[in-house]
Design a protein around this motif. Structure first.
Motif, mmCIF file in Angstrom:
data_model
loop_
_atom_site.group_PDB
_atom_site.id
_atom_site.type_symbol
_atom_site.label_atom_id
_atom_site.label_comp_id
_atom_site.label_asym_id
_atom_site.label_seq_id
_atom_site.Cartn_x
_atom_site.Cartn_y
_atom_site.Cartn_z
ATOM 1 N N LEU A 131 0.896 9.897 1.742
ATOM 2 C CA LEU A 131 1.857 9.330 2.689
ATOM 3 C C LEU A 131 2.675 10.443 3.333
ATOM 4 C CD1 LEU A 131 2.891 6.592 3.685
ATOM 5 C CD2 LEU A 131 4.594 6.659 1.872
ATOM 6 N N THR A 165 0.789 -1.241 0.000
ATOM 7 C CA THR A 165 0.000 0.000 0.000
ATOM 8 C C THR A 165 0.823 1.295 0.000
ATOM 9 O OG1 THR A 165 -1.510 -1.242 1.348
ATOM 10 C CG2 THR A 165 -2.075 1.029 0.950
ATOM 11 N N PRO A 166 1.862 1.439 0.836
ATOM 12 C CA PRO A 166 2.571 2.721 0.829
ATOM 13 C C PRO A 166 3.068 3.121 -0.547
ATOM 14 C CG PRO A 166 3.374 1.337 2.610
ATOM 15 C CD PRO A 166 2.443 0.489 1.803
ATOM 16 N N PHE A 167 3.336 2.127 -1.397
ATOM 17 C CA PHE A 167 3.780 2.444 -2.743
ATOM 18 C C PHE A 167 2.595 2.722 -3.668
ATOM 19 C CE2 PHE A 167 4.566 0.694 -6.988
ATOM 20 C CZ PHE A 167 5.370 1.711 -7.440
ATOM 21 N N LEU A 168 1.430 2.149 -3.341
ATOM 22 C CA LEU A 168 0.289 2.269 -4.249
ATOM 23 C C LEU A 168 -0.520 3.537 -4.040
ATOM 24 C CD1 LEU A 168 -0.982 -1.419 -4.395
ATOM 25 C CD2 LEU A 168 0.285 -0.158 -6.124
ATOM 26 N N ILE A 169 -0.608 4.028 -2.798
ATOM 27 C CA ILE A 169 -1.407 5.241 -2.611
ATOM 28 C C ILE A 169 -0.624 6.442 -3.135
ATOM 29 C CG2 ILE A 169 -2.685 4.373 -0.617
ATOM 30 C CD1 ILE A 169 -0.895 6.085 1.146
ATOM 31 N N LEU A 194 9.216 2.912 4.201
ATOM 32 C CA LEU A 194 7.863 2.529 3.791
ATOM 33 C C LEU A 194 7.759 2.437 2.275
ATOM 34 C CD1 LEU A 194 5.658 4.738 6.107
ATOM 35 C CD2 LEU A 194 5.319 2.306 5.747
#
Lengths: 297, 270
Positions: free
Chosen positions: B114, B105-109, B140
């Motif tokens: 973030l 998720t941290p890469f996708l949002i 992250l």
């Protein structure tokens, strides 16, 4: 201590897996989930000059949605623009990269590795520098305008090239190319070649084979590519700030202002929450629509 | 239909690669141009901007900050990613898909979300901004990348090797150190290098969390506003592009060291 560790470790696959996963999961919970909750709660507060008034209120969301006020008007426009620009980028990247992925998957026989390296290498060079390169190219005295004027095609620099949505879309489509190329390549590569031969043997033309065999089978890659480009670009900051001008401003530029100069954390937090919800809704919608479509095929 | 040749498609692919590569080439080209105007026709060859770059002490401060942040975040990310990849490749467990999604998720949002989330929590706890929150953000952000690379690398890992070592009396840690680690070392280095590059180039998290410590992208961003300071950013950019390309090629090569030929393409999931 070691004994306790060993006994826990040898208990079951579930326990073992979660022992291994715990550092990463704890980081995601403490570093992302908790901070996101904090953003969520700040979005229900009010900025009172220097302090934040923590009385819960929906006012920030009303402020965002109220299109009759100046702030609301700007924010909703920027949200709509962020989403439409990102869709344009995803679409434009998809149609430009699909033939490339297709070529590498079906025509390249030797040195596939080299082609894949070449496709992904630009992605690893600094994003900031790539955007900046486009500023040099599209600018009023940039490469395109200067060369066209030297040759004599135009007398004035082309205004629409720089500080426009066009500039933002071109720059982002360039920056995110690798994210479309890879999922497309992976899904095309998986296609069993005998299916294509069968289609030809049964009398399909090249185009029919593509449209009825290759394209449907590559849909998972297509959807993957569209989403993996759409989601991050909605929140892009650097590109609109460098090449977007006023016409190409996006919601993130406004969010940055609220957390910087304007010092209005609550409204910035509310804008971020709304951005996140819109992204989630679009993602779900795309998934539902594609499920329907693939079921019919 | 023979898939031997398709001229039109081939020409299109060449044009597309031009679109992909030519824009980036302008940075090195202009960095050797005389004067401060970034436009054609070129004014003549000069290395003045590189001398200018060499004589910018602030640039080197930012460079050291970036290297420090990159090394620390990528080491941590590689470690976390390694444990996670081990869990995903060795075990079938409840909540597998959910955990995988959570780590990605941290890469996708959208990155800005973030960034402001970390900013809000950091400010409300009352801690000073600076390199520490940037490192947390980068860990992250890099962990998902490192994990995907390592999973691709570890999918074919022969678990019997570890079991043999355990049967022969080694503990969990020594088994890792003497069996798994040497085998996976090239993949781990590749993950570390790519994580480092991501952190080194990362701008948005650093901008929100910087405090008074600049990283290199923040330094460049600050210089872009001044026409006079711009050329030395181009020189710096040219150096960064060459350096990162070399590191990435090294990482790509390492990723395939000791991999059977037919698996090499699959390691390219990202």
């Amino acid at each position: 201590m070691i004994n306790w560790w060993n006994s826990l470790y040898s208990r079951s696959d579930n326990a073992k897996a979660y022992v291994l996963l715990s550092p990463a999961l704890i980081l995601v919970i403490l570093g992302m989930a908790v901070p996101l909750l904090a953003v969520f709660s700040v979005s229900f507060t009010t900025q009172a000059s220097f302090e934040i008034d923590y009385t819960p209120t929906f006012d920030r969301y009303i402020e965002f949605m109220d299109t009759s006020s100046r702030t609301g008007n700007v924010l909703t426009t920027l949200l709509g623009r962020s989403i439409s620009i990102s869709f344009l980028v995803a679409f434009f990247t998809l149609i430009t990269t699909y033939p490339v992925a297709y070529y590498v998957a079906f025509y390249v026989k030797k040195n596939k590795m080299l082609w894949l390296v070449l496709m992904t290498l630009p992605f690893w060079t600094s994003y900031l520098l790539r955007v900046f390169a486009w500023k040099l190219i599209l600018g009023h005295k940039g490469v395109i305008n200067a060369s066209l004027m030297t040759v004599g095609f135009i007398d004035e620099p082309l205004g629409f090239l720089m500080y426009s949505q066009t500039a933002v879309v071109i720059t982002l489509a360039h920056a995110w190319a690798a994210f479309a190329l890879l999922p497309l390549y992976v899904s095309l590569e998986k296609i069993d070649y005998s299916l294509i031969e069968a289609s030809h043997d049964l009398g399909c033309t090249k185009f029919e084979t593509f449209w009825r065999v290759v394209w449907p089978l590559s849909l998972p890659g297509v959807i993957g590519a569209v989403l993996i480009i759409f989601i991050p670009t909605v929140g892009d900051y650097v590109t609109p700030a460098l090449v977007g001008g006023t016409e190409g401003r996006m919601l993130s530029n406004m969010i940055q202002t609220y957390f910087g100069r304007a010092n209005n954390f609550p409204l910035g937090a509310a804008s971020a929450v709304i951005m996140l919800i819109s992204v989630a809704l679009v993602t779900i919608a795309v998934n539902v629509v594609t499920k329907r479509l693939t079921q019919r095929l | 239909m023979k898939l031997n040749e398709n001229r039109t498609l081939y020409i299109y692919v060449l044009i597309y690669f031009g679109f992909l590569y030519i824009p980036v080439m302008f940075l090195p080209i202009f960095s050797f141009n005389q004067g401060i105007h970034m436009a054609f026709p070129l004014q003549g060859f000069s290395t003045e901007h590189y001398e200018d770059m060499w004589n910018s002490p602030k640039l080197f401060d930012a460079l050291w900050n970036s290297i420090y942040v990159g090394v620390v975040s990528s080491l941590m990310a590689t470690m976390l990613a390694f444990f996670a990849a081990k869990a995903f490749t060795k075990y079938k467990f409840r909540g597998q898909a959910l955990s995988y999604g959570a780590i990605l998720t941290p890469f996708l949002i959208p990155e800005i979300i973030l960034a402001i989330a970390l900013l809000v929590i950091w400010v409300s706890v009352g801690l000073p901004l600076g390199l520490t929150p940037i490192i947390i953000g980068h860990v992250l952000f890099c962990t998902p990348f490192c994990m995907i690379i390592l999973i691709a690398r570890m999918e074919g890992f022969d678990n019997n090797l570890e079991e043999a070592s355990r049967d022969l009396g080694e503990g969990v840690f020594m088994t890792f150190w003497r069996v798994s680690f040497p085998i996976l070392l090239p993949g781990l280095i590749a993950a570390f290098l790519l994580g480092f590059i991501i952190s080194f180039d990362e701008f948005l998290l650093a901008m929100f969390l910087q405090g008074s410590d600049q990283t290199l992208p923040i330094y460049m961003w600050g210089q872009l506003r001044f026409a006079r300071r711009l050329p030395h950013v181009l020189a710096l950019g040219a150096v960064i592009i060459v350096a990162t390309s070399l590191v990435v090629m090294l990482a790509y090569w390492l990723r395939n060291v000791g991999q059977p030929q037919e698996k090499q393409d699959l390691t390219f999931k990202i």
